[in-house]
Design an enzyme around this catalytic site. Structure first.
Site, PDB file in Angstrom:
ATOM      1  N   ARG A  80     -13.084  -8.291   0.851  1.00 35.31           N
ATOM      2  CA  ARG A  80     -11.892  -8.096   1.677  1.00 35.31           C
ATOM      3  C   ARG A  80     -12.254  -8.242   3.154  1.00 35.31           C
ATOM      4  O   ARG A  80     -13.321  -7.817   3.584  1.00 35.31           O
ATOM      5  CB  ARG A  80     -11.278  -6.714   1.432  1.00 35.31           C
ATOM      6  CG  ARG A  80     -10.708  -6.543   0.038  1.00 35.31           C
ATOM      7  CD  ARG A  80     -10.178  -5.135  -0.127  1.00 35.31           C
ATOM      8  NE  ARG A  80      -9.651  -4.916  -1.465  1.00 35.31           N
ATOM      9  CZ  ARG A  80      -8.395  -5.131  -1.820  1.00 35.31           C
ATOM     10  NH1 ARG A  80      -7.535  -5.600  -0.930  1.00 35.31           N
ATOM     11  NH2 ARG A  80      -7.988  -4.883  -3.051  1.00 35.31           N
TER      12      ARG A  80
ATOM     13  N   GLU B 136       0.848  -1.182   0.000  1.00 33.20           N
ATOM     14  CA  GLU B 136       0.000   0.000   0.000  1.00 33.20           C
ATOM     15  C   GLU B 136       0.892   1.244   0.000  1.00 33.20           C
ATOM     16  O   GLU B 136       2.099   1.149  -0.200  1.00 33.20           O
ATOM     17  CB  GLU B 136      -0.945  -0.058   1.201  1.00 33.20           C
ATOM     18  CG  GLU B 136      -1.877  -1.277   1.141  1.00 33.20           C
ATOM     19  CD  GLU B 136      -2.881  -1.338   2.281  1.00 33.20           C
ATOM     20  OE1 GLU B 136      -3.127  -0.292   2.926  1.00 33.20           O
ATOM     21  OE2 GLU B 136      -3.427  -2.426   2.540  1.00 33.20           O
TER      22      GLU B 136
ATOM     23  N   LYS C  65      -0.179   4.453  -5.532  1.00 32.58           N
ATOM     24  CA  LYS C  65       0.686   3.289  -5.348  1.00 32.58           C
ATOM     25  C   LYS C  65       1.613   3.064  -6.541  1.00 32.58           C
ATOM     26  O   LYS C  65       2.191   1.986  -6.690  1.00 32.58           O
ATOM     27  CB  LYS C  65      -0.170   2.043  -5.110  1.00 32.58           C
ATOM     28  CG  LYS C  65      -1.070   2.136  -3.873  1.00 32.58           C
ATOM     29  CD  LYS C  65      -1.902   0.878  -3.714  1.00 32.58           C
ATOM     30  CE  LYS C  65      -2.924   1.030  -2.597  1.00 32.58           C
ATOM     31  NZ  LYS C  65      -3.771  -0.189  -2.454  1.00 32.58           N
TER      32      LYS C  65
END
Length: 269
Positions: A259, A3, A57
């Protein structure tokens, strides 16, 4: 998945070895990543590195001819190594430098990317992105206004790159815990004060992780091959069933958008 703190850690690690040096050539051992390695990267020759930047990212290597855009994907990492060190099985791309070093990209799952661009503003992977979370643009007033009318649960909403970039699963869970906000609350239910608290918390959690070299849960390594140490400070992420560090109530987990989400029902409202 690496991340924002992990990508920023990589940027800071490789920058001193690249800026001021020249890419002599690239070695592409496997071009089959998330997208094929751009042909311009195959053909690189005698290109000095002007800067190493980050957007969300993505790592951005500025060259006179254009930009290399690197995404670490699910399992990628970058290391600066001696040029004569043999490549291993999952070492897919090298940039051979004029200073006797090599920037080596390792990616067991091959879900990262090496792309070429001459105009960042026109890049299809960058043009839609929201503000950087550590910038002044990411403010309490911005987040509060953005949340108006949004029925989406606040955690997946924070992970939307159009809202704010780089706040992935780990740091969304951690930030919501520190701010005392349940992850399944609708974004529109945030008060202006809570939006301000959440902004400052996200900034603080991300900066602390960067200081610790990011979070290593599986594949991520810093540019010197060392793991990130923020995993030792995680309050809720990956701790389902373990006692909350604040109140000792067991940490719970649930699914949001495929998730896993981790939270304390007593400390978060």
């Amino acid at each position: 998945m690496p991340e924002l703190p992990e990508v920023e850690t990589s940027r800071r690690g490789i920058e001193p070895h690249l800026v001021g040096a020249t890419i002599l050539h690239a070695v592409v051992r496997n071009e089959r990543l998330r997208w094929p390695v751009s042909p311009e990267i195959h053909a690189l020759s005698d290109q000095p590195v002007l800067s190493v930047q980050r957007r969300a990212k993505y790592l951005l290597l500025e060259l006179p001819a254009g930009w290399i855009i690197i995404h670490l994907g699910m399992s990628g990492s970058l290391r600066v190594l001696p040029e004569d060190l043999p490549a291993a099985k999952h070492d897919h791309v090298d940039l051979v430098m004029s200073n006797g070093k090599v920037l080596r990209y390792t990616d067991p799952r091959r879900f990262g990317a090496w792309l070429w661009c001459t105009d960042l503003d026109a890049s299809s992977v960058l043009s839609h992105l929201g503000p950087e979370p550590l910038s002044d643009s990411f403010s309490a007033s911005y987040l509060f206004e953005k949340s108006r009318g949004k029925r989406t649960a606040v955690k997946p909403w924070l992970m939307d790159n159009k809202v704010v970039v780089g706040v992935g699963n780990i740091y969304a869970s951690e930030s919501l815990f520190v701010a005392g906000i349940l992850p399944d609350r609708p974004a529109m239910a945030l008060s202006e004060a809570e939006a301000g608290l959440l902004v400052s918390t996200i900034k603080g959690v991300l900066m602390r992780s960067i200081e610790q070299g990011g979070t290593t849960l599986r594949d991520f390594l810093q540019s010197d091959g060392k793991p990130g140490y923020f995993a030792q400070e995680l309050q809720v992420y990956g701790r389902a069933g373990e006692p909350c560090r604040k109140c000792a109530m067991p940490i719970e987990s649930s699914k949001h958008g495929q998730r896993s989400t981790f939270f304390c029902r007593r400390c978060q409202k």
